[in-house]
Scaffold this active site. Structure first.
Site, PDB file in Angstrom:
ATOM      1  N   SER A 430       0.821  -1.214   0.000  1.00  0.00           N
ATOM      2  CA  SER A 430       0.000   0.000   0.000  1.00  0.00           C
ATOM      3  C   SER A 430       0.854   1.263   0.000  1.00  0.00           C
ATOM      4  CB  SER A 430      -0.942   0.009   1.206  1.00  0.00           C
ATOM      5  OG  SER A 430      -0.212  -0.131   2.404  1.00  0.00           O
ATOM      6  N   HIS A 451      -2.196  -2.962  -5.988  1.00  0.00           N
ATOM      7  CA  HIS A 451      -2.690  -2.549  -4.676  1.00  0.00           C
ATOM      8  C   HIS A 451      -4.206  -2.671  -4.588  1.00  0.00           C
ATOM      9  CE1 HIS A 451      -3.374   0.960  -1.631  1.00  0.00           C
ATOM     10  NE2 HIS A 451      -3.457  -0.203  -1.044  1.00  0.00           N
ATOM     11  N   GLU A 463      -5.041  -0.310  -7.757  1.00  0.00           N
ATOM     12  CA  GLU A 463      -3.979   0.531  -8.320  1.00  0.00           C
ATOM     13  C   GLU A 463      -2.920  -0.389  -8.914  1.00  0.00           C
ATOM     14  OE1 GLU A 463      -2.968   4.606  -6.064  1.00  0.00           O
ATOM     15  OE2 GLU A 463      -2.960   2.891  -4.720  1.00  0.00           O
ATOM     16  N   ASN A 501      -2.923   6.478  -1.318  1.00  0.00           N
ATOM     17  CA  ASN A 501      -2.383   6.706   0.024  1.00  0.00           C
ATOM     18  C   ASN A 501      -1.520   7.961   0.084  1.00  0.00           C
ATOM     19  OD1 ASN A 501      -3.596   4.712   1.563  1.00  0.00           O
ATOM     20  ND2 ASN A 501      -2.131   3.159   0.908  1.00  0.00           N
TER      21      ASN A 501
END
Length: 716
Positions: A430, A451, A463, A501
């Site tokens: 992540s 991800h 992702e 993130n």
């Protein structure tokens, strides 16, 4: 052939029955301006032809009509209210002209008949669907209401209660459900559709079906007495207030329009519909939701292109790490028909992974969405193993072990030695740099990030992270497999935290700074949920993500982007972590979690959390809504802008979809870039400058300042 256009034709058989056939040049039929004009021309030609006994409307494609051409809306809705009203008024009259033909009409519905396509069928006197049909009015999902007569005709065909349920939810129906509710007159097998529709049309022309009475009902006032109307519309208003809330004006407008039009004839009711449509077209919510639709089309289009270019086909996946995340990924693969090997180093972890998959399937069975056969097939497609040798036949391996760079590097190295020469290796990290992890591999060109978001079976986004050595073939194959697994892939370039993130942690930092300045986390959560529209406020989200996970990821981000994301001294999140308050995973974080007497989950603000922070935060004070929103959202927006400027993500539209699908960004705001544009770039810069002294995360880039000065747009 009495009429031939680019999108539709009309022919008349020797027996006097006409067929109007939609067959546009593209893959589907839709109502663009040209098709609307052709429909009007065709209706005029039929009206003046003489001798036509009835008309059957059908499609030459696997779908009927998918709706209006949404790509035309952006330019159209930028025009004045008067111009939009003129357009929608003129267009709805085209459907009136068709409805008023001096002979009966029937729609033969196959596949999708949505939006304007559904409204076309409502303008017909009779409707027959086949078993492939999906019929509905989904305009609410665009922040709009039907504009071609749907709010007028549907309530007069199936009753106002049913019609409002159709329109305010936007859910489509299969043929049988539409038949049960009175929206269609018959459902038949696809091969019998034309024959059945023509037989019914001939019965109508012969007087066996009173099509004139049906038509009169559609052009007259609703058959509701005062009490019925009051009960119907007050109930609908209460339901919409509870379900849609204040941020979505479209369902409220639909109820109001149908209510006010109940005593009107077709002309009066259509006038109200036209006016309501224009009001909604100018709302921020419509702009945002149309933007989402177009962005989603872009993301899907790019995904399909990559999938088409993929040279490899993944027939078997492998997942390394059988925790909740690994089990979720394994379930998703198996559920979508890709057998998967699930590998871990101990049996208890494998049992956890399998139980995670079984738990998801059990819930599906309880809701009637999963059959016992489907459950058995899915579980049988997951092969648990403790041995690396079981990976030898896997075409793609997804590493999902603990979020630790050294552990991941070691596992990836061992994996490379166990898999075939052409197998693709992915990491479900992540935050950790893909380039950094690739250093442990001999063939980094077949490695990328993949991800997933938790819970895997619910979150649409994956992702796909391209490292500096990742080949395009690898990316294409992973995108194709992601789509096959039922997820939406968005390709981004490598950086700490990637896209989602990376923009989330400045938001969390803004939250921490706000608490240090004396804000109450419960008040902040309330504003961000009720006023901004997030599904969870920041404190609640941190508890759900896991305080330990958030603290660890914050450390990775601080190391990767120290100039903006350095750890905050006495960060309230770190204080919770050090006190082993980990959020929902151990029932204590910013909130304490338990269940009530009925076994329903509850959360209450934790006194212990306040006590932990007491010596480190400022005196508690109230912040107004605008300041709370600005202090959390400006850092997120600034980081998203940097990601776009640095080429981490290809477009503002893809960034918006990533945050929508990965974080639950409020749909009525359209995404982070749509939010910035709704405020106005100049106003956004002004807002950010107001808080610039709070640190680098509040300071805008030269790029956005220049765009604001020149009146440019991220969606140009």
């Amino acid at each position: 052939m009495i009429y031939e256009g680019k999108s539709l034709t009309v022919s008349v058989a020797d027996d006097g029955f006409a067929e109007l056939v939609f067959d546009a040049e593209g893959s589907v039929n839709k109502f663009d301006r040209q098709t609307v004009q052709e429909l009007d021309d065709a209706a005029a030609k039929m009206a003046s032809h003489g001798g036509i006994k009835g008309v059957l409307v059908r499609s030459a494609k696997p779908v009927f009509i998918v709706g209006a051409d949404i790509t035309e809306f952006t330019d159209l809705f930028s025009k004045s209210d008067e111009e939009i009203l003129a357009w929608v008024g003129k267009t709805s009259q085209v459907f009136d002209h068709f409805e008023d033909l001096p002979f009966p009409s029937i729609a033969a519905i196959n596949g999708f008949a949505l939006g304007g396509g559904c409204e076309m069928t409502l303008a017909c006197d009779l409707r027959v669907a086949d078993t492939t049909a999906r019929i509905g009015l989904p305009e609410v999902k665009l922040g709009l209401m039907p504009g071609f007569g749907g709010t007028v005709r549907l309530p007069r065909i199936i009753g106002s209660d049913n019609a409002l349920e159709w329109m305010t939810t936007g859910k489509d129906r299969d043929g049988q459900k539409a038949l049960n509710e009175g929206a269609v007159d018959a459902v038949v097998a696809p091969e019998k559709l034309r024959e059945a529709a023509m037989a019914m049309l001939k019965d109508a022309a012969a007087g066996k079906i009173d099509w004139q009475a049906r038509r009169k009902a559609k052009t007259s006032a609703l058959k509701l007495n005062k009490n019925e109307a009051m009960m119907s519309f007050s109930t609908a208003q209460a339901l919409i207030a509870a379900q849609a809330g204040k941020h979505y004006p479209a369902p409220h407008m639909m109820v109001e329009t149908v209510k006010n039009a109940a005593t009107q004839d077709r002309a009066g009711a259509l006038k109200l519909e036209n006016e309501g449509f224009v009001k909604l077209a100018k709302t921020d919510a419509a702009q945002a939701q149309i933007g989402i639709f177009l962005a989603d089309q872009l993301v899907k289009s790019k995904g399909k292109k990559r999938a088409k270019a993929a040279k490899q086909q993944v027939k078997m996946n492998a997942v390394l790490g059988a925790g909740i995340m690994g089990g979720g990924i394994a379930y998703q693969s198996a559920a979508k028909g890709i057998p998967v090997v699930m590998k871990d180093i101990n049996q208890s972890a494998l049992d956890l992974g399998l139980s995670e998959a079984a738990k998801i399937l059990h819930k599906g069975m309880e809701k009637g969405k999963v059959t016992p056969k489907k459950m058995a097939a899915t579980l049988n497609a997951i092969t648990p193993t403790l041995e690396y040798s079981a990976l030898k036949d896997a075409d793609m391996v997804i590493e999902a072990v603990v979020e630790n760079a050294k552990v991941k590097a070691s596992v990836l190295k061992e994996t490379e030695q166990a898999v075939g020469e052409d197998a693709i290796i992915c990491s479900n990290t992540s935050t950790i740099s893909i380039n950094q992890l690739a250093e442990s591999l001999d063939k980094p060109e077949r490695f990328c990030g993949m991800h997933f978001f938790n819970p895997v079976h619910r979150m649409p986004l994956v992702e796909i992270i391209r490292g500096k050595d990742t080949s395009e073939d690898t990316i294409n194959t992973v995108v194709a497999t992601t789509m096959k697994m039922g997820k939406t892939p968005i390709v981004v370039n490598d950086c700490p935290g990637f896209l989602v993130n990376r923009v989330l942690f400045p938001y969390f930092a803004g939250f921490s700074k706000l608490m240090l300045d004396g804000a109450d986390f419960v008040a902040v959560d309330k504003v961000m949920e009720k006023d901004f529209g997030w599904p969870m406020g920041p404190a609640y989200l941190l508890d759900v993500v896991g305080i330990d996970t958030a603290d660890h990821a914050a450390g990775v981000m601080a190391e990767g982007i120290p100039e903006r994301m350095q750890k905050i001294e006495n960060d309230p999140v770190a204080l919770q972590y050090r006190a082993e308050r980990l959020g929902q995973k151990n029932q204590k974080g910013f909130y304490n979690y338990s269940t009530d007497k009925r076994g329903r989950p509850t959360k209450t603000a934790a006194d212990e959390a306040y006590t932990l922070m007491a010596d480190h935060v400022g005196e508690t004070r109230d912040f107004d809504k605008e300041e709370i929103i600005a202090r959390l959202m400006v850092p997120m927006a600034n980081e998203a802008i940097r990601c776009l400027e640095e080429g981490i993500v290809d477009s503002a539209a893809e960034a918006d979809m990533a945050l929508l699908y990965g974080l639950g960004f409020p749909p009525f705001r359209g995404g982070i870039f749509r939010w910035i544009e709704t405020i106005g770039l100049d106003k956004f810069v002004e807002m950010a400058d107001k808080y610039a002294e709070l640190g680098p995360i509040y300071q805008v880039t030269d790029g956005v300042r220049e765009m604001a000065a020149n009146g440019k747009s991220y969606f140009a």
